[in-house]
Design a protein around this motif. Structure first.
Motif, mmCIF file in Angstrom:
data_model
loop_
_atom_site.group_PDB
_atom_site.id
_atom_site.type_symbol
_atom_site.label_atom_id
_atom_site.label_comp_id
_atom_site.label_asym_id
_atom_site.label_seq_id
_atom_site.Cartn_x
_atom_site.Cartn_y
_atom_site.Cartn_z
ATOM 1 N N LEU A 29 0.945 -1.047 -0.007
ATOM 2 C CA LEU A 29 -0.078 0.155 -0.030
ATOM 3 C C LEU A 29 0.944 1.110 -0.009
ATOM 4 N N ASN A 30 0.697 2.207 -0.793
ATOM 5 C CA ASN A 30 1.677 3.315 -1.034
ATOM 6 C C ASN A 30 0.671 4.582 -1.254
ATOM 7 N N GLY A 31 0.944 5.692 -0.645
ATOM 8 C CA GLY A 31 0.524 6.787 -0.780
ATOM 9 C C GLY A 31 1.458 7.899 -1.392
ATOM 10 N N ILE A 32 0.859 8.697 -2.361
ATOM 11 C CA ILE A 32 1.707 9.236 -3.109
ATOM 12 C C ILE A 32 1.092 10.963 -3.270
ATOM 13 N N VAL A 33 2.275 11.903 -3.085
ATOM 14 C CA VAL A 33 1.857 13.300 -3.229
ATOM 15 C C VAL A 33 2.973 13.810 -4.162
ATOM 16 N N SER A 34 2.285 14.460 -5.345
ATOM 17 C CA SER A 34 3.326 15.233 -6.172
ATOM 18 C C SER A 34 2.804 16.807 -6.192
ATOM 19 N N GLN A 35 4.033 17.431 -6.596
ATOM 20 C CA GLN A 35 3.593 18.769 -6.463
ATOM 21 C C GLN A 35 4.731 19.611 -7.630
ATOM 22 N N ARG A 36 4.237 20.149 -8.564
ATOM 23 C CA ARG A 36 5.021 20.703 -9.762
ATOM 24 C C ARG A 36 5.060 22.225 -9.483
#
Length: 264
Positions: free
Chosen positions: A141-148
């Motif tokens: 189980l993985n939680g992912i946050v991305s910001q550009r």
């Protein structure tokens, strides 16, 4: 090897149909980004031949393959695995390892989807047994946050898993990319992995991604790691490409089901 032949045949045949979409899936990293394939789109992440050194062991990964399929809006299904060829005495000649069947879904559209704020996603699934190595099953189980931003993009992963040896494992990971509008953007990744069996790994990767077209990206990365005092090194190089099928999602669903059966 029957499973690998089925997947390779499926990927090759499908790639000849038609091209569309954007290739944004995440080679050459161990972590991933908060984005999924468009509905009715397939992304192929392919490392044709990669070199791995772990202590005294040497291996060639050929191929390293992941197939992503956007089956509904905001969700993709993925299959992946690596065919390893031992290059040192005492190492099994050929093994199929790191087999996984995963689902990845968007929890919040953000900058990766050209909307304000962070992009947030989750990925979860089953760790499948390998062939000639990595026996047993597990879950992840993985939680992912991305910001550009204008200067670059950051992806953060917080992953936990029950590994194939039935130990709990955690994996915090950070990916940093250069400006997204550069044709060739520098990239880096740092992660730490640990499980309750006292397995500890620290890893750093540097490389570059060349965005050849909207739907084709070529990558290169050099990775160094240390696991319980033992050093490792890896050279990664590959391509990510995306395409759709004009005859509709029924064809895509049938092809994906055929590939899934090949992994069982």
């Amino acid at each position: 090897m029957k499973a690998v032949r089925r997947v390779a045949t499926w990927a090759t045949a499908t790639a000849l149909i038609c091209w569309c979409g954007a290739a944004e899936a995440y080679r050459p990293f161990d972590g991933t980004d908060a984005a999924v394939a468009e509905t009715g789109e397939i992304e192929i992440e392919l490392g044709p031949a990669e070199y791995l050194r772990e202590g005294a062991e040497r291996a060639l990964l050929a191929p390293d393959l992941r197939i992503n399929y956007g089956f509904i809006r905001g969700w993709e299904a993925a299959l992946e695995g690596k065919l390893t060829h031992g290059l040192a005495a005492g190492v099994p000649g050929t093994s199929l390892v790191e087999r996984q069947a995963l689902l990845k879904g968007m929890l919040r559209d953000g900058t990766l989807q050209e909307k304000p704020g962070p992009s947030i996603a989750t990925e979860f699934g089953v760790l499948l047994p390998g062939i000639n190595d990595q026996h047993g099953t597990g879950a992840v189980l993985n939680g992912i946050v991305s910001q550009r931003w204008d200067w670059g993009t950051v992806h953060l992963n917080a992953q936990i898993e029950l590994n194939r040896q039935q130990y709990a494992d955690y994996f915090p990971d950070s990916i940093i990319e250069g400006p997204h509008d550069w044709a060739v953007r520098p990239v880096a990744e740092i992660f730490y992995e640990s499980d309750v069996s006292l397995f500890r790994t620290g890893s750093a990767l540097v490389g570059a991604i060349w965005q050849v077209q909207d739907n084709i990206a070529v990558d290169f990365g050099s990775r160094g790691a240390r696991t319980n005092g033992q050093t490792a090194g890896e050279i990664r190089a590959g391509v990510t490409f995306a395409f759709g099928v004009t005859k509709g999602q029924d064809i895509l669903s049938g092809l994906f089901a055929t590939a899934l059966r090949g992994f069982h």
